[in-house]
Scaffold this motif. Structure first.
Motif, mmCIF file in Angstrom:
data_model
loop_
_atom_site.group_PDB
_atom_site.id
_atom_site.type_symbol
_atom_site.label_atom_id
_atom_site.label_comp_id
_atom_site.label_asym_id
_atom_site.label_seq_id
_atom_site.Cartn_x
_atom_site.Cartn_y
_atom_site.Cartn_z
ATOM 1 N N LEU A 15 0.821 -1.214 0.000
ATOM 2 C CA LEU A 15 0.000 0.000 0.000
ATOM 3 C C LEU A 15 0.854 1.263 0.000
ATOM 4 N N ALA A 16 1.959 1.243 0.727
ATOM 5 C CA ALA A 16 2.866 2.402 0.720
ATOM 6 C C ALA A 16 3.434 2.626 -0.681
ATOM 7 N N ILE A 17 3.816 1.554 -1.349
ATOM 8 C CA ILE A 17 4.320 1.661 -2.715
ATOM 9 C C ILE A 17 3.229 2.206 -3.633
ATOM 10 N N ALA A 18 1.999 1.743 -3.451
ATOM 11 C CA ALA A 18 0.896 2.206 -4.292
ATOM 12 C C ALA A 18 0.678 3.705 -4.131
ATOM 13 N N VAL A 19 0.709 4.204 -2.909
ATOM 14 C CA VAL A 19 0.506 5.636 -2.668
ATOM 15 C C VAL A 19 1.618 6.452 -3.314
ATOM 16 N N VAL A 20 2.856 6.042 -3.096
ATOM 17 C CA VAL A 20 3.992 6.779 -3.666
ATOM 18 C C VAL A 20 3.960 6.712 -5.191
ATOM 19 N N TYR A 21 3.649 5.562 -5.741
ATOM 20 C CA TYR A 21 3.573 5.418 -7.198
ATOM 21 C C TYR A 21 2.456 6.287 -7.770
ATOM 22 N N PHE A 22 1.314 6.333 -7.095
ATOM 23 C CA PHE A 22 0.184 7.136 -7.539
ATOM 24 C C PHE A 22 0.565 8.618 -7.606
ATOM 25 N N VAL A 23 1.199 9.113 -6.560
ATOM 26 C CA VAL A 23 1.637 10.515 -6.537
ATOM 27 C C VAL A 23 2.651 10.764 -7.645
ATOM 28 N N CYS A 24 3.594 9.862 -7.791
ATOM 29 C CA CYS A 24 4.620 9.995 -8.834
ATOM 30 C C CYS A 24 3.981 10.013 -10.221
ATOM 31 N N ALA A 25 3.022 9.134 -10.455
ATOM 32 C CA ALA A 25 2.376 9.060 -11.770
ATOM 33 C C ALA A 25 1.588 10.334 -12.073
ATOM 34 N N ILE A 26 0.931 10.877 -11.071
ATOM 35 C CA ILE A 26 0.195 12.128 -11.273
ATOM 36 C C ILE A 26 1.165 13.252 -11.641
ATOM 37 N N LEU A 27 2.245 13.357 -10.891
ATOM 38 C CA LEU A 27 3.228 14.406 -11.175
ATOM 39 C C LEU A 27 3.857 14.223 -12.557
ATOM 40 N N TYR A 28 4.153 12.965 -12.910
ATOM 41 C CA TYR A 28 4.728 12.712 -14.234
ATOM 42 C C TYR A 28 3.714 13.031 -15.328
ATOM 43 N N GLY A 29 2.457 12.691 -15.096
ATOM 44 C CA GLY A 29 1.418 12.994 -16.087
ATOM 45 C C GLY A 29 1.259 14.490 -16.321
ATOM 46 N N LEU A 30 1.415 15.265 -15.262
ATOM 47 C CA LEU A 30 1.284 16.719 -15.377
ATOM 48 C C LEU A 30 2.537 17.381 -15.949
ATOM 49 N N TRP A 31 3.688 16.923 -15.508
ATOM 50 C CA TRP A 31 4.961 17.540 -15.909
ATOM 51 C C TRP A 31 5.991 16.463 -16.275
ATOM 52 N N PRO A 32 5.865 15.849 -17.451
ATOM 53 C CA PRO A 32 6.762 14.737 -17.817
ATOM 54 C C PRO A 32 8.242 15.151 -17.855
ATOM 55 N N GLU A 33 8.537 16.335 -18.339
ATOM 56 C CA GLU A 33 9.937 16.776 -18.428
ATOM 57 C C GLU A 33 10.554 16.904 -17.035
ATOM 58 N N LYS A 34 9.815 17.471 -16.119
ATOM 59 C CA LYS A 34 10.304 17.596 -14.727
ATOM 60 C C LYS A 34 10.430 16.214 -14.081
ATOM 61 N N GLY A 35 9.531 15.313 -14.437
ATOM 62 C CA GLY A 35 9.614 13.954 -13.911
ATOM 63 C C GLY A 35 10.885 13.248 -14.349
ATOM 64 N N ILE A 36 11.237 13.429 -15.601
ATOM 65 C CA ILE A 36 12.474 12.826 -16.106
ATOM 66 C C ILE A 36 13.685 13.484 -15.461
ATOM 67 N N ASP A 37 13.629 14.797 -15.264
ATOM 68 C CA ASP A 37 14.733 15.486 -14.578
ATOM 69 C C ASP A 37 14.906 14.944 -13.159
ATOM 70 N N PHE A 38 13.796 14.715 -12.469
ATOM 71 C CA PHE A 38 13.862 14.161 -11.118
ATOM 72 C C PHE A 38 14.456 12.752 -11.136
ATOM 73 N N LEU A 39 14.036 11.944 -12.098
ATOM 74 C CA LEU A 39 14.564 10.593 -12.229
ATOM 75 C C LEU A 39 16.067 10.617 -12.496
ATOM 76 N N ASN A 40 16.508 11.547 -13.326
ATOM 77 C CA ASN A 40 17.951 11.706 -13.581
ATOM 78 C C ASN A 40 18.694 11.999 -12.277
ATOM 79 N N ALA A 41 18.150 12.901 -11.470
ATOM 80 C CA ALA A 41 18.793 13.248 -10.206
ATOM 81 C C ALA A 41 18.770 12.070 -9.235
ATOM 82 N N LEU A 42 17.655 11.348 -9.211
ATOM 83 C CA LEU A 42 17.506 10.216 -8.308
ATOM 84 C C LEU A 42 18.519 9.108 -8.614
ATOM 85 N N PHE A 43 18.826 8.925 -9.886
ATOM 86 C CA PHE A 43 19.751 7.877 -10.306
ATOM 87 C C PHE A 43 21.114 8.431 -10.685
ATOM 88 N N HIS A 44 21.551 9.430 -9.939
ATOM 89 C CA HIS A 44 22.910 9.957 -10.019
ATOM 90 C C HIS A 44 23.317 10.391 -11.423
#
Length: 92
Positions: A15-44
């Motif tokens: 359930l914790a994973i589902a909540v975090v994934y849901f928030v992440c998916a909403i943010l990515y759906g709204l701002w895909p470019e920022k989502g990719i930038d965040f993923l780049n930062a997250l993975f060094h």
């Protein structure tokens, strides 16, 4: 941990994973470019821009990974709680 039922820990993790994934998916759906930038930062600094596609974000693109992550989280959480109890002498 003292968990009598390891499946409860598995469910909590799923359930914790589902909540975090849901928030992440909403943010990515709204701002895909920022989502990719965040993923780049997250993975060094790995460049995920190369994986970006012009395909719109669909419900099936949301649902399938959500289900996979929830099943994985449930299994990992359950095994973790079972092993934790086993290693601490709490057998069923």
């Amino acid at each position: 941990m003292s968990n009598n039922q390891p499946w409860k820990t598995g469910l909590a993790l799923a359930l914790a994973i589902a909540v975090v994934y849901f928030v992440c998916a909403i943010l990515y759906g709204l701002w895909p470019e920022k989502g990719i930038d965040f993923l780049n930062a997250l993975f060094h600094g790995l460049d995920f821009h190369k994986l970006a596609t012009p395909v719109p974000f669909t419900f099936s693109m949301f649902l399938y990974p959500l289900l996979v992550l929830m099943v994985w989280g449930f299994l990992v959480g359950t095994i973790f709680a079972w092993l934790h109890d086993l290693l601490h002498g709490r057998r069923r």
